[in-house]
Motif scaffolding. Structure first.
Motif, PDB file in Angstrom:
ATOM      1  N   ALA A  21       9.746  -1.090   2.677  1.00  0.00           N
ATOM      2  CA  ALA A  21       8.431  -0.873   2.068  1.00  0.00           C
ATOM      3  C   ALA A  21       8.545   0.020   0.838  1.00  0.00           C
ATOM      4  N   LEU A  22       9.327   1.089   0.939  1.00  0.00           N
ATOM      5  CA  LEU A  22       9.493   1.980  -0.207  1.00  0.00           C
ATOM      6  C   LEU A  22      10.225   1.279  -1.347  1.00  0.00           C
ATOM      7  N   ALA A  23      11.227   0.475  -1.003  1.00  0.00           N
ATOM      8  CA  ALA A  23      11.983  -0.242  -2.038  1.00  0.00           C
ATOM      9  C   ALA A  23      11.085  -1.236  -2.765  1.00  0.00           C
ATOM     10  N   LEU A  24      10.319  -2.010  -2.020  1.00  0.00           N
ATOM     11  CA  LEU A  24       9.434  -2.997  -2.642  1.00  0.00           C
ATOM     12  C   LEU A  24       8.309  -2.322  -3.420  1.00  0.00           C
ATOM     13  N   ARG A  25       7.827  -1.194  -2.911  1.00  0.00           N
ATOM     14  CA  ARG A  25       6.782  -0.454  -3.637  1.00  0.00           C
ATOM     15  C   ARG A  25       7.314   0.027  -4.981  1.00  0.00           C
ATOM     16  N   GLY A  26       8.552   0.538  -4.981  1.00  0.00           N
ATOM     17  CA  GLY A  26       9.150   1.002  -6.224  1.00  0.00           C
ATOM     18  C   GLY A  26       9.367  -0.116  -7.227  1.00  0.00           C
ATOM     19  N   LEU A  27       9.652  -1.320  -6.726  1.00  0.00           N
ATOM     20  CA  LEU A  27       9.936  -2.451  -7.613  1.00  0.00           C
ATOM     21  C   LEU A  27       8.674  -3.157  -8.098  1.00  0.00           C
ATOM     22  N   PHE A  28       7.689  -3.311  -7.205  1.00  0.00           N
ATOM     23  CA  PHE A  28       6.571  -4.201  -7.515  1.00  0.00           C
ATOM     24  C   PHE A  28       5.192  -3.548  -7.483  1.00  0.00           C
ATOM     25  N   ALA A  29       5.115  -2.243  -7.308  1.00  0.00           N
ATOM     26  CA  ALA A  29       3.800  -1.604  -7.179  1.00  0.00           C
ATOM     27  C   ALA A  29       2.932  -1.818  -8.411  1.00  0.00           C
ATOM     28  N   ASN A  30       3.558  -1.852  -9.576  1.00  0.00           N
ATOM     29  CA  ASN A  30       2.798  -1.994 -10.828  1.00  0.00           C
ATOM     30  C   ASN A  30       2.840  -3.416 -11.398  1.00  0.00           C
ATOM     31  N   ALA A  31       3.229  -4.370 -10.586  1.00  0.00           N
ATOM     32  CA  ALA A  31       3.309  -5.753 -11.067  1.00  0.00           C
ATOM     33  C   ALA A  31       1.916  -6.301 -11.338  1.00  0.00           C
ATOM     34  N   PRO A  32       1.747  -7.106 -12.385  1.00  0.00           N
ATOM     35  CA  PRO A  32       0.439  -7.723 -12.679  1.00  0.00           C
ATOM     36  C   PRO A  32      -0.058  -8.553 -11.495  1.00  0.00           C
ATOM     37  N   GLU A  33      -1.363  -8.566 -11.307  1.00  0.00           N
ATOM     38  CA  GLU A  33      -1.938  -9.246 -10.147  1.00  0.00           C
ATOM     39  C   GLU A  33      -1.633 -10.739 -10.123  1.00  0.00           C
ATOM     40  N   THR A  34      -1.430 -11.328 -11.289  1.00  0.00           N
ATOM     41  CA  THR A  34      -1.194 -12.779 -11.349  1.00  0.00           C
ATOM     42  C   THR A  34       0.285 -13.137 -11.301  1.00  0.00           C
ATOM     43  N   SER A  35       1.162 -12.144 -11.200  1.00  0.00           N
ATOM     44  CA  SER A  35       2.601 -12.408 -11.223  1.00  0.00           C
ATOM     45  C   SER A  35       3.080 -12.929  -9.877  1.00  0.00           C
ATOM     46  N   THR A  36       4.266 -13.532  -9.909  1.00  0.00           N
ATOM     47  CA  THR A  36       4.877 -14.037  -8.667  1.00  0.00           C
ATOM     48  C   THR A  36       5.162 -12.901  -7.702  1.00  0.00           C
ATOM     49  N   ALA A  37       5.601 -11.757  -8.241  1.00  0.00           N
ATOM     50  CA  ALA A  37       5.915 -10.602  -7.399  1.00  0.00           C
ATOM     51  C   ALA A  37       4.677 -10.124  -6.639  1.00  0.00           C
ATOM     52  N   ALA A  38       3.531 -10.093  -7.348  1.00  0.00           N
ATOM     53  CA  ALA A  38       2.294  -9.645  -6.704  1.00  0.00           C
ATOM     54  C   ALA A  38       1.883 -10.595  -5.584  1.00  0.00           C
ATOM     55  N   HIS A  39       2.036 -11.895  -5.822  1.00  0.00           N
ATOM     56  CA  HIS A  39       1.710 -12.879  -4.780  1.00  0.00           C
ATOM     57  C   HIS A  39       2.663 -12.739  -3.586  1.00  0.00           C
ATOM     58  N   PHE A  40       3.939 -12.458  -3.888  1.00  0.00           N
ATOM     59  CA  PHE A  40       4.925 -12.286  -2.812  1.00  0.00           C
ATOM     60  C   PHE A  40       4.573 -11.080  -1.942  1.00  0.00           C
ATOM     61  N   ILE A  41       4.250  -9.949  -2.598  1.00  0.00           N
ATOM     62  CA  ILE A  41       3.915  -8.738  -1.848  1.00  0.00           C
ATOM     63  C   ILE A  41       2.631  -8.940  -1.047  1.00  0.00           C
ATOM     64  N   SER A  42       1.645  -9.599  -1.674  1.00  0.00           N
ATOM     65  CA  SER A  42       0.387  -9.858  -0.970  1.00  0.00           C
ATOM     66  C   SER A  42       0.632 -10.702   0.279  1.00  0.00           C
ATOM     67  N   GLY A  43       1.465 -11.722   0.133  1.00  0.00           N
ATOM     68  CA  GLY A  43       1.782 -12.568   1.283  1.00  0.00           C
ATOM     69  C   GLY A  43       2.540 -11.817   2.352  1.00  0.00           C
ATOM     70  N   ALA A  44       3.486 -10.943   1.921  1.00  0.00           N
ATOM     71  CA  ALA A  44       4.265 -10.157   2.881  1.00  0.00           C
ATOM     72  C   ALA A  44       3.374  -9.197   3.657  1.00  0.00           C
ATOM     73  N   LEU A  45       2.425  -8.561   2.961  1.00  0.00           N
ATOM     74  CA  LEU A  45       1.518  -7.627   3.624  1.00  0.00           C
ATOM     75  C   LEU A  45       0.618  -8.358   4.619  1.00  0.00           C
ATOM     76  N   GLU A  46       0.087  -9.502   4.219  1.00  0.00           N
ATOM     77  CA  GLU A  46      -0.788 -10.265   5.111  1.00  0.00           C
ATOM     78  C   GLU A  46      -0.024 -10.746   6.338  1.00  0.00           C
ATOM     79  N   THR A  47       1.210 -11.179   6.129  1.00  0.00           N
ATOM     80  CA  THR A  47       2.010 -11.683   7.250  1.00  0.00           C
ATOM     81  C   THR A  47       2.334 -10.578   8.239  1.00  0.00           C
ATOM     82  N   THR A  48       2.793  -9.420   7.724  1.00  0.00           N
ATOM     83  CA  THR A  48       3.141  -8.317   8.614  1.00  0.00           C
ATOM     84  C   THR A  48       1.907  -7.776   9.338  1.00  0.00           C
ATOM     85  N   LYS A  49       0.766  -7.718   8.638  1.00  0.00           N
ATOM     86  CA  LYS A  49      -0.463  -7.253   9.299  1.00  0.00           C
ATOM     87  C   LYS A  49      -0.865  -8.204  10.418  1.00  0.00           C
ATOM     88  N   PHE A  50      -0.679  -9.499  10.195  1.00  0.00           N
ATOM     89  CA  PHE A  50      -1.021 -10.486  11.219  1.00  0.00           C
ATOM     90  C   PHE A  50      -0.103 -10.341  12.442  1.00  0.00           C
TER      91      PHE A  50
END
Length: 449
Positions: A21-50
């Motif tokens: 989580a810390l590694a991904l936050r450091g890499l993608f925390a400031n990624a644009p909302e429309t970027s692939t990285a942002a979609h990846f993180i959003s999907g990862a968060l939704e999956t882990t929460k589920f």
């Protein structure tokens, strides 16, 4: 090859979730909302929460049948009402004493460290952090604070009403109303002791067998605990910002130090001198439950594992553990009471409100009483904090609690571990006074996954 012990599996999941989580936050925390990285993180968060939600549902699914079967099987083996009364008096005495001790530790540290003051004056930086947090609060946070703020002191009389639910099945369907299920189970078990001998044996055998089946089911759920723990911790670490932690650092450290003193000093000393138990030995036995409590922030959700650790790792009988632990998961909240006391005094310091001896005594009593009525679910103590703040005449309560909510998750996880450990200590100490032969270092068998 020998399987890795349960506590090591859970600890590994905790560390892995934190690192990734810390590694991904450091890499993608400031990624644009429309970027692939942002979609990846959003999907990862939704999956882990589920996945985390499914794990918590599995734990909650087994709580009520485990409580009913264990309490009935355990209490029915007591020698009537007199045996139950003796056990109940010892348990309640420990819970009140340990909670009061925890509150006094918190009160001492918050007055010694004074996290809300800067060079003896109210900390303006923290006050501004309160205001910024309130201004930028999400709709979910605003709704949670509004709901908590609507509660009044008289609402905590509901604790006593919930002890006698009008519909026990309805109470069983609500994990926040476990006290009614426990009281019904106790009364039902005591009623069993009044039956003829042959009927007692039949019902006791049924509930004993049902409880054994629930233990097997608990083991199945715990087999996937590392996956569930990872899924619960990953989104928490990723989404927790560092800004407020910097502003509320002294407060954060004060709460953690107070919790650590109660967990690693006070309760171990009680174990050593009240029960003659090696404290480190007991902590080792409770590692799976403590790590799960930290991960889930739910005393009730951890109850199945707590019962297994106390019985298999400490040698406490089902007769004692089936009464003390379900009751403790509902009403014994050492860490929560301590946290409430520190939070209220901290806010009063930031707001420049001096609380004298009388006012602080009220905070101690209020923290003790409200902690009993707090359900063993995440963030429920916010209701109690708001109630104590408002009744202490401290302004800006809603604004302050929004800021505390931002750093509450980690503290919630920590105080839940203290709550669970205190429950386990109560079971061990009561068992020792009942003359039970508890496990020593030589014959202890630590619970595995």
């Amino acid at each position: 090859m020998k399987r890795l012990a349960a506590h090591w599996q859970i600890l590994a999941a905790l560390l892995l979730a934190t690192v990734t989580a810390l590694a991904l936050r450091g890499l993608f925390a400031n990624a644009p909302e429309t970027s692939t990285a942002a979609h990846f993180i959003s999907g990862a968060l939704e999956t882990t929460k589920f996945i985390g939600e499914l794990f918590m549902r599995a734990l909650k699914m087994i709580i009520v049948p485990l409580i009913v079967t264990s309490v009935v099987a355990g209490i029915a083996s007591l020698q009537g009402v007199s045996g139950f009364g003796r056990l109940g008096a010892k348990t309640v005495a420990f819970y009140v004493g340990s909670s009061l001790c925890a509150i006094l530790i918190g009160l001492f540290l918050v007055n010694a460290i004074r996290p809300g003051l800067d060079h003896g004056k109210p900390n303006e930086t923290v006050r501004k952090a309160f205001e910024n947090s309130a201004a930028n609060a999400s709709e979910a946070e605003r709704a949670k604070i509004a709901e908590a703020g609507s509660r009044e002191a008289k609402d905590f009389l509901d604790v006593f009403r919930s002890m006698l639910p009008e519909n026990v099945l309805s109470a069983a369907a609500d994990n926040g109303k476990l006290l009614g299920v426990i009281v019904f189970s106790i009364l039902f078990a005591l009623a069993i002791t009044r039956l003829p001998g042959d009927e007692i044996a039949t019902i006791q055998n049924f509930f004993k067998s049902a409880n054994d089946a629930m233990i097997v089911l608990t083991n199945w759920v715990m087999a996937v605990a590392p996956i569930g723990v990872y899924a619960l911790i990953f989104p928490v670490v990723y989404e927790t910002g560092a800004g407020l932690f910097l502003n509320l650092g002294k407060y954060f450290i004060t709460v953690l130090c107070a919790l650590a003193i109660h967990l690693f000093v006070v309760l171990p000393l009680v174990l050593r001198y009240a029960a003659g138990i090696n404290p480190w030995n007991h902590i080792k036995a409770m590692r799976p439950a403590l790590l799960l409590a930290f991960s889930t922030a739910s005393s009730s959700g951890t109850l199945p594992v707590t019962m297994r650790c106390v019985q298999e790792g400490a040698g406490v009988s089902k007769r004692v553990s089936s009464f003390t632990l379900p009751l403790g998961a509902t009403v014994n909240m050492d860490g929560t009471a301590l946290y409430e006391c520190v939070a209220v005094i901290f806010v009063s310091q930031v707001m420049g409100i001096h609380l004298g001896f009388g006012a602080q005594f009220f905070v101690v009593v209020a923290a003790l009483l409200t902690s009993i009525g707090v359900a063993g679910i995440p963030s429920a103590s916010l209701v109690a904090i708001l109630l104590v703040l408002k009744n202490s005449g401290i302004p800006g309560a809603d604004t302050a609690v929004v800021a505390l909510l931002a750093v509450d998750r980690i503290l919630d996880m920590s105080r839940t571990a203290v709550n669970v450990f205190s429950d386990s200590c109560a079971a061990v100490i009561v068992a020792s006074t009942e003359g039970e032969a508890l496990f020593t270092e030589e014959n202890q068998v630590l619970p595995e996954a």
